[in-house]
Design a protein around this motif. Structure first.
Motif, PDB file in Angstrom:
ATOM      1  N   HIS A  49      91.107  22.904  56.934  1.00 14.22           N
ATOM      2  CA  HIS A  49      91.090  22.723  58.197  1.00 14.22           C
ATOM      3  C   HIS A  49      89.637  23.663  58.333  1.00 14.22           C
ATOM      4  CE1 HIS A  49      92.645  23.806  62.271  1.00 14.22           C
ATOM      5  NE2 HIS A  49      92.863  24.874  62.122  1.00 14.22           N
ATOM      6  N   THR A  50      89.342  23.708  58.973  1.00 12.66           N
ATOM      7  CA  THR A  50      88.433  24.305  60.207  1.00 12.66           C
ATOM      8  C   THR A  50      87.821  24.581  61.413  1.00 12.66           C
ATOM      9  OG1 THR A  50      86.563  22.985  59.744  1.00 12.66           O
ATOM     10  CG2 THR A  50      86.785  24.099  57.615  1.00 12.66           C
ATOM     11  N   THR A 107      84.121  17.905  51.868  1.00 15.32           N
ATOM     12  CA  THR A 107      84.782  17.724  53.288  1.00 15.32           C
ATOM     13  C   THR A 107      84.854  19.071  53.532  1.00 15.32           C
ATOM     14  OG1 THR A 107      85.191  16.344  54.785  1.00 15.32           O
ATOM     15  CG2 THR A 107      85.967  16.379  52.450  1.00 15.32           C
ATOM     16  N   CYS A 108      84.652  18.733  54.919  1.00 12.94           N
ATOM     17  CA  CYS A 108      85.850  19.477  55.926  1.00 12.94           C
ATOM     18  C   CYS A 108      86.416  18.881  56.880  1.00 12.94           C
ATOM     19  CB  CYS A 108      84.820  20.911  56.422  1.00 12.94           C
ATOM     20  SG  CYS A 108      84.169  20.407  57.690  1.00 12.94           S
ATOM     21  N   ILE A 109      88.080  19.238  57.396  1.00 16.08           N
ATOM     22  CA  ILE A 109      88.729  18.455  58.213  1.00 16.08           C
ATOM     23  C   ILE A 109      88.327  19.750  59.482  1.00 16.08           C
ATOM     24  CG2 ILE A 109      90.738  17.542  59.289  1.00 16.08           C
ATOM     25  CD1 ILE A 109      91.816  17.427  56.538  1.00 16.08           C
ATOM     26  N   GLU A 110      87.435  18.931  60.437  1.00 16.25           N
ATOM     27  CA  GLU A 110      86.848  20.171  61.547  1.00 16.25           C
ATOM     28  C   GLU A 110      87.906  19.671  63.249  1.00 16.25           C
ATOM     29  OE1 GLU A 110      84.670  22.692  64.053  1.00 16.25           O
ATOM     30  OE2 GLU A 110      85.339  23.097  62.050  1.00 16.25           O
ATOM     31  N   ASP A 195     100.085  13.477  61.107  1.00 13.74           N
ATOM     32  CA  ASP A 195      99.654  13.429  59.760  1.00 13.74           C
ATOM     33  C   ASP A 195      99.961  14.473  59.010  1.00 13.74           C
ATOM     34  OD1 ASP A 195      99.023  10.129  60.584  1.00 13.74           O
ATOM     35  OD2 ASP A 195      97.143  11.041  61.101  1.00 13.74           O
ATOM     36  N   PHE A 196      99.264  15.848  59.761  1.00 13.95           N
ATOM     37  CA  PHE A 196     100.197  17.053  58.196  1.00 13.95           C
ATOM     38  C   PHE A 196      99.823  17.563  59.975  1.00 13.95           C
ATOM     39  CE2 PHE A 196      95.300  16.331  59.279  1.00 13.95           C
ATOM     40  CZ  PHE A 196      94.482  17.980  60.438  1.00 13.95           C
ATOM     41  N   ALA A 197     100.144  19.162  59.708  1.00 19.96           N
ATOM     42  CA  ALA A 197     100.439  20.512  60.666  1.00 19.96           C
ATOM     43  C   ALA A 197      99.474  21.315  59.923  1.00 19.96           C
ATOM     44  CB  ALA A 197     102.082  20.992  60.799  1.00 19.96           C
ATOM     45  N   VAL A 198      99.129  22.526  60.985  1.00 17.79           N
ATOM     46  CA  VAL A 198      98.456  23.594  60.451  1.00 17.79           C
ATOM     47  C   VAL A 198      98.952  25.112  60.619  1.00 17.79           C
ATOM     48  CG1 VAL A 198      95.998  24.707  60.597  1.00 17.79           C
ATOM     49  CG2 VAL A 198      96.167  22.073  60.234  1.00 17.79           C
ATOM     50  N   ASN A 250      88.996  29.540  61.407  1.00 20.13           N
ATOM     51  CA  ASN A 250      87.612  29.315  61.993  1.00 20.13           C
ATOM     52  C   ASN A 250      86.339  30.677  61.832  1.00 20.13           C
ATOM     53  OD1 ASN A 250      89.814  30.158  63.967  1.00 20.13           O
ATOM     54  ND2 ASN A 250      89.020  29.752  65.141  1.00 20.13           N
ATOM     55  N   VAL A 251      85.414  29.593  62.125  1.00 22.22           N
ATOM     56  CA  VAL A 251      84.443  30.994  61.455  1.00 22.22           C
ATOM     57  C   VAL A 251      84.048  32.072  61.585  1.00 22.22           C
ATOM     58  CG1 VAL A 251      81.724  31.023  60.582  1.00 22.22           C
ATOM     59  CG2 VAL A 251      82.933  28.498  60.067  1.00 22.22           C
ATOM     60  N   MET A 252      84.256  32.203  63.144  1.00 20.92           N
ATOM     61  CA  MET A 252      84.921  33.312  63.559  1.00 20.92           C
ATOM     62  C   MET A 252      85.605  35.048  62.248  1.00 20.92           C
ATOM     63  SD  MET A 252      86.329  34.189  67.213  1.00 20.92           S
ATOM     64  CE  MET A 252      85.428  35.494  68.385  1.00 20.92           C
ATOM     65  N   LEU A 253      86.253  33.965  62.236  1.00 23.41           N
ATOM     66  CA  LEU A 253      87.120  35.550  61.478  1.00 23.41           C
ATOM     67  C   LEU A 253      86.505  35.342  60.444  1.00 23.41           C
ATOM     68  CD1 LEU A 253      90.533  33.851  62.872  1.00 23.41           C
ATOM     69  CD2 LEU A 253      88.452  35.681  64.098  1.00 23.41           C
ATOM     70  N   ASN A 254      86.387  34.199  58.919  1.00 23.06           N
ATOM     71  CA  ASN A 254      86.576  34.087  58.097  1.00 23.06           C
ATOM     72  C   ASN A 254      85.030  33.163  58.076  1.00 23.06           C
ATOM     73  OD1 ASN A 254      88.692  35.555  56.705  1.00 23.06           O
ATOM     74  ND2 ASN A 254      89.864  34.061  58.461  1.00 23.06           N
TER      75      ASN A 254
END
Length: 337
Positions: A49-50, A107-110, A195-198, A250-254
């Motif tokens: 998750h990104t 890979t990332c799931i964006e 299919d998935f939850a974050v 979030n790249v904003m945070l981490n």
């Protein structure tokens, strides 16, 4: 290609001395043998998750609430995204993708903001790189059709039934945020059969039962959840009930570093290093429909190689714990994608 060292083999990451044989991009053999190598060979990571569009605004918004930071349409991130040029956003995303690739992420799931234009922007950012992001469009059905699926903001204040059905008909991934701030949006999210939850920071007992019965995978983002002050997910309960993957949010945070995310989670929660490494590799890969994340015959050869004799890792008695709790970018010798 032959890669030698201590190989973390299979889903249990059994450390064996030997070699991985790669033919035409696929692992054709994992052989036990005496080899003269201090390297550690493991599957490349999947960042499940990104939001890397936020790369234009690293460490912005200190002290703001979760809604003020990221809630559409006028959270700080959305205002900054609107203010930035396409070129600025593409270059910032490209830097984050390069950083992920260099630290062993395949890979990332964006969850990609900006509709079709946003999907096209991340494709441009990834052009020429070896990392291959799974892009879930947001906001419109057209963005879903132009990407690998749809990434829903959450079922609290929005209706996604039509988009869910369109995504299902297209045979694509549907992911959704749920249970981040509280439990109120969990049942509506699960009603969509995603299919998935974050996140899933605040599930109640009934929600955990539903998750187990439906088998919906959950992606955890523990560093992000603490930065935004929403709490800590019940990691052990979730791992006991369903497939759990790991994301950096979030790249904003981490930073989008799976090394940092793994170490943080393993030291925070009652889960083993092997369980955390599965979250960071094969669980995310299978969630995304990818045939990698495990070092075994027949898998795509997406591999990360570490220097087990680096000043940081030399003397480690448990290579799996060393990878999860101690390794970092400076220990990377090869990323084979």
């Amino acid at each position: 290609m032959i890669v030698e060292g201590t190989v973390l083999r299979g889903r249990e990451f059994d450390p064996v001395e030997g070699r991985v044989v790669v033919e035409d991009g696929e692992i054709s053999a994992v052989e036990e043998a005496d080899v003269d190598s201090e390297r550690i060979v493991l599957p490349a990571f999947v960042n499940a998750h990104t939001h890397i569009g936020d790369s234009i605004a690293k460490e912005a918004g200190s002290g703001l609430s979760l809604d003020d930071l990221v809630a559409p349409p006028d959270g700080l991130k959305h205002r900054l995204l609107r203010a930035a040029s396409r070129e600025e956003k593409v270059e910032a995303m490209r830097r984050s993708l390069r950083m992920m690739q260099a630290t062993g992420t395949a890979t990332c799931i964006e969850f990609r903001e900006g509709g079709v234009e946003g999907v096209e922007a991340i494709r441009a950012a990834a052009d020429g790189l070896d990392i291959d992001p799974v892009v879930l469009g947001r906001e419109t059905a057209d963005a879903m059709r132009a990407s690998d699926g749809f990434g829903a903001s959450g079922a609290r204040d929005a209706e996604f039934a039509d988009l869910r059905e369109a995504t299902r008909e297209a045979g694509k991934l549907f992911g959704i945020h749920a249970g981040e701030r509280d439990s109120l949006d969990i049942d509506p999210a699960l009603d969509l059969s995603p299919d998935f939850a974050v996140h899933m920071v605040h599930p109640e007992a009934s929600h955990l039962d539903r998750i187990e019965e439906s088998g919906v995978p959950i992606v955890l983002c523990p560093r992000s959840n603490l930065v935004t002050n929403v709490g800590v997910a019940p990691v052990r309960d979730l791992v006991d009930r369903t497939t759990v993957a790991l994301g950096t949010d979030n790249v904003m945070l981490n930073s989008p570093s799976m090394f940092r995310e793994m170490e943080f989670l393993n030291k925070l929660a009652d889960v083993s290093a092997a369980e955390v490494l599965r979250m960071a590799t094969v669980n995310g890969a299978e969630l995304a429909g990818k045939n990698y994340g495990v070092v075994e015959e027949g898998r795509e050869a997406k591999l990360l190689v570490l220097d087990g004799d680096s000043d940081n890792l030399a003397g480690a008695k448990d290579p799996v714990r060393a990878v999860v709790r101690r390794a970092g970018r400076a220990d990377v010798t090869d990323v084979l994608l």
